[in-house]
Design a protein around this motif. Structure first.
Motif, PDB file in Angstrom:
ATOM      1  N   PRO A 237       0.974  -1.103  -0.104  1.00 21.42           N
ATOM      2  CA  PRO A 237      -0.126   0.171  -0.129  1.00 21.42           C
ATOM      3  C   PRO A 237       0.814   1.555  -0.051  1.00 21.42           C
ATOM      4  O   PRO A 237       1.965   1.463   0.674  1.00 21.42           O
ATOM      5  CB  PRO A 237      -0.665   0.236   1.558  1.00 21.42           C
ATOM      6  N   GLU A 238       0.188   1.947  -0.755  1.00 21.76           N
ATOM      7  CA  GLU A 238       1.040   3.823  -0.993  1.00 21.76           C
ATOM      8  C   GLU A 238       0.716   4.687   0.917  1.00 21.76           C
ATOM      9  O   GLU A 238      -0.198   3.748   1.314  1.00 21.76           O
ATOM     10  CB  GLU A 238       0.102   5.154  -0.974  1.00 21.76           C
TER      11      GLU A 238
ATOM     12  N   LEU B 168      -1.581   9.780   0.984  1.00 18.71           N
ATOM     13  CA  LEU B 168      -2.669   9.377   0.057  1.00 18.71           C
ATOM     14  C   LEU B 168      -3.544  10.742   0.763  1.00 18.71           C
ATOM     15  O   LEU B 168      -4.577  11.754   0.170  1.00 18.71           O
ATOM     16  CB  LEU B 168      -3.147   8.753   0.254  1.00 18.71           C
TER      17      LEU B 168
ATOM     18  N   ARG C 244      -6.682  12.161  -0.910  1.00 17.26           N
ATOM     19  CA  ARG C 244      -7.063  10.495  -1.494  1.00 17.26           C
ATOM     20  C   ARG C 244      -7.704  10.417   0.501  1.00 17.26           C
ATOM     21  O   ARG C 244      -6.862   9.744   0.289  1.00 17.26           O
ATOM     22  CB  ARG C 244      -6.341  10.008  -2.433  1.00 17.26           C
TER      23      ARG C 244
ATOM     24  N   GLU D 140     -10.304   8.305   1.345  1.00 14.20           N
ATOM     25  CA  GLU D 140     -11.021   7.359   1.372  1.00 14.20           C
ATOM     26  C   GLU D 140      -9.312   6.417   1.140  1.00 14.20           C
ATOM     27  O   GLU D 140     -10.038   5.223   2.387  1.00 14.20           O
ATOM     28  CB  GLU D 140     -11.948   7.796   0.478  1.00 14.20           C
ATOM     29  N   GLU D 141      -8.859   6.812   0.560  1.00 15.90           N
ATOM     30  CA  GLU D 141      -7.930   5.367  -0.676  1.00 15.90           C
ATOM     31  C   GLU D 141      -6.866   5.518   1.449  1.00 15.90           C
ATOM     32  O   GLU D 141      -6.965   4.259   1.831  1.00 15.90           O
ATOM     33  CB  GLU D 141      -6.503   5.987  -0.983  1.00 15.90           C
TER      34      GLU D 141
ATOM     35  N   ASN E  52      -8.546   3.177   3.827  1.00 16.78           N
ATOM     36  CA  ASN E  52      -8.421   1.452   3.643  1.00 16.78           C
ATOM     37  C   ASN E  52      -7.545   1.334   3.980  1.00 16.78           C
ATOM     38  O   ASN E  52      -6.908   0.259   4.421  1.00 16.78           O
ATOM     39  CB  ASN E  52      -8.435   1.706   2.349  1.00 16.78           C
ATOM     40  N   VAL E  53      -5.646   2.076   3.654  1.00 11.70           N
ATOM     41  CA  VAL E  53      -4.682   1.784   3.918  1.00 11.70           C
ATOM     42  C   VAL E  53      -4.863   1.755   5.463  1.00 11.70           C
ATOM     43  O   VAL E  53      -3.551   0.408   6.108  1.00 11.70           O
ATOM     44  CB  VAL E  53      -3.183   2.318   3.779  1.00 11.70           C
TER      45      VAL E  53
END
Length: 521
Positions: free
Chosen positions: A200-201, A206, A211, A213-214, A217-218
């Motif tokens: 993952p980034e 993010l 970003r 929401e991303e 998630n991470v």
């Protein structure tokens, strides 16, 4: 993000492994060229003629061009780091290392060799600037130091591999003995590059790109254990990152580069200065006066041949690995600044003893030569425990999110510039001023003790976002204090959604507690 990846601690460990493979490449490149400098192929191919080996200045320049490349790589991160993200930037570094390694291994002219050294240096410069940031941003505050120390501990295996692969070729006069050690680093560089495709980034990067929401998630994947968007730790982490992003935006600079030199609520200029201090300090210890020239130093002081010098030199890498292991435990217990200070004291003592032994050694005395080498080992042990992992991680911890990659890129330029200076000057300095060179290194180490005690704050146990609080409340003005109060009011509000603010008294209490940590470790 690939769905087959683990979550929670296993995922964090996988990120640590990938980052460690990237830093393993740094350790390998730091040690591999020491063997190249004494190889038959180098001595007969890159000098004025086959009978005349390159002189000391040519050896210094050839080695140091790697550091010039490292500085260029660190500078490159200023332009691509925030744009590409942590993973893609690391991959760019991997490509440059692979191309540079192949070019060095296949070189038959001095121009090809230095071009390969430059490209490899650029790649490693990009990796060493970005990898600590990526790891720091993906690991929990309580164990962040241990993860970063593990990364460097594995990196010392790179030095171990380099020196023992060099030793395996000590009896050979073939080009293979020169080419194989240089090309071998491609293996772990490829590993790093491939894993970056599936990991993952950084959630903090993010968030900086909007970003959210991303990033959430991470964070859920990194926490594991069935975490959801409503899990308190997820909400707290996301709130911290979003509020830190908003707070850092108050710096008000018109460009990313200008943000490096502004104050504002997050005191960017002060924090960049601290990152540079550690970068310069890392080289001022004098470690690369040893790392690059172990075989040369051994041949000079013990009067041993190439094979014996490579054998003894190989044990330096064992020392480095063994004495980096305690850092994994110590760094989150005693703190970064305490380790820096203890290291400087021990290293200064070692350089003074080494200088004294060299100045008084009878001609050809094996006893004095052995004592010199013993204290070089002690120096290496002290540096490995107190400085090696700590110095590479501190900059990523001390810098705010918005300028973390840029600030590390700027600090990285200083790492590689002073690395170049040390590597370029060492052969000539040893030749011209002898033991006095080591006295200078002792003075550098001693001078850093009060500087770190007085000016460098402790990062032990603090989240990356809490460092914003510390700097704004300790060094900022009233407006900065109000900005911090507003930001931290939501998190300190006893479970409410953020409408309540903490009082100025609470903020000042936190500032006082932070100040105690700075001085007390």
């Amino acid at each position: 993000m690939a769905s087959f990846l683990p979550t929670g601690k296993p995922l964090v460990y996988l990120i640590t492994f990938t980052c460690s493979a990237g830093f393993l490449n740094f350790g390998y490149d730091q040690g591999v060229f020491a063997g190249s400098l004494v190889s038959h192929y180098y001595l007969t191919t890159f000098g004025p003629n086959p009978e005349t080996p390159p002189d000391a200045s040519v050896q210094g320049t050839t080695s140091a061009l790697f550091d010039v490349g490292g500085a260029i790589g660190a500078l490159t991160v200023l332009f691509i780091g925030a744009l590409l993200g942590r993973r893609r930037t690391i991959q760019v570094g991997c490509v440059l290392v692979i191309v540079g390694a192949i070019l060095q291994a296949t070189s038959s002219t001095f121009g090809e060799l230095i071009a390969g050294r430059l490209l490899s240096g650029m790649g490693v410069g990009i990796q060493t600037t970005t990898v600590p940031t990526y790891l720091a941003e993906c690991t929990p505050a309580a164990s962040r130091g241990a993860h970063m120390a593990t990364e460097i501990c594995i990196a010392t295996l790179g030095l171990f591999l380099a020196q023992w692969i060099n030793y395996s070729q000590a009896d050979s006069d073939s080009k293979f003995a020169f080419a194989f050690p240089l090309a071998f680093q491609v293996i772990f560089t490829v590993i790093t590059g491939l894993f970056c495709f599936v990991l993952p980034e950084s959630p903090r990067w993010l968030v900086s790109k909007g970003r959210v929401e991303e990033a959430e998630n991470v964070v859920i994947r990194l926490l594991g254990g069935g975490a959801t968007p409503e899990t308190p730790d997820v909400r707290r982490t996301m709130t911290e990152m979003i509020e830190a992003e908003e707070l850092e935006a108050k710096a008000g600079a018109k460009s990313r580069v200008m943000q490096l030199f502004t104050s504002g609520p997050t005191q960017n200029a002060r924090r960049v200065g601290l990152a540079v201090l550690v970068a310069v300090g890392q080289q001022a210890t004098g470690v690369n006066a040893i790392t690059y020239y172990v075989p040369t130093l051994l041949q000079t002081y013990l009067k041993v041949g190439r094979q014996a010098s490579l054998l003894i030199g190989g044990f330096f890498s064992v020392t480095s690995f063994v004495f980096t292991l305690p850092t994994i435990v110590l760094i989150d217990k005693v703190g970064r600044i305490t380790l820096f200070i203890i290291g400087c004291a021990l290293q200064a003592i070692c350089w003074i003893v080494i200088a004294s032994l060299i100045a008084t050694a009878p001609e050809g005395s094996s006893a004095f030569g052995g004592a010199i080498v013993a204290f070089i080992f002690i120096f290496f042990a002290a540096y490995s425990t107190c400085w090696l992992a700590t110095s590479w991680g501190y900059g990523a911890e001390i810098l705010p999110l918005n300028i973390r990659s840029d600030g590390l890129g700027f600090a990285g330029i200083w790492v590689w510039f002073f690395n170049f200076v040390i590597v370029e000057w060492t052969p000539t300095a040893i030749q011209n001023i002898g033991y006095k060179y080591y006295v200078i290194l002792a003075v550098f180490n001693a001078a850093m003790i009060p500087v770190f005690y007085l000016y460098a704050p402790e990062t032990k146990g603090k989240t990356l976002e809490e460092m914003d609080f510390y700097f704004a409340s300790t060094f900022g003005g009233k407006a900065d204090l109000e900005a911090v109060e507003k930001r931290y009011g939501a998190r300190e509000g006893g479970g409410k959604e953020g409408d309540e603010k903490s009082s100025e008294k609470e903020v000042n209490e936190k500032s006082s507690e932070a100040e105690v940590e700075v001085r007390g470790g």
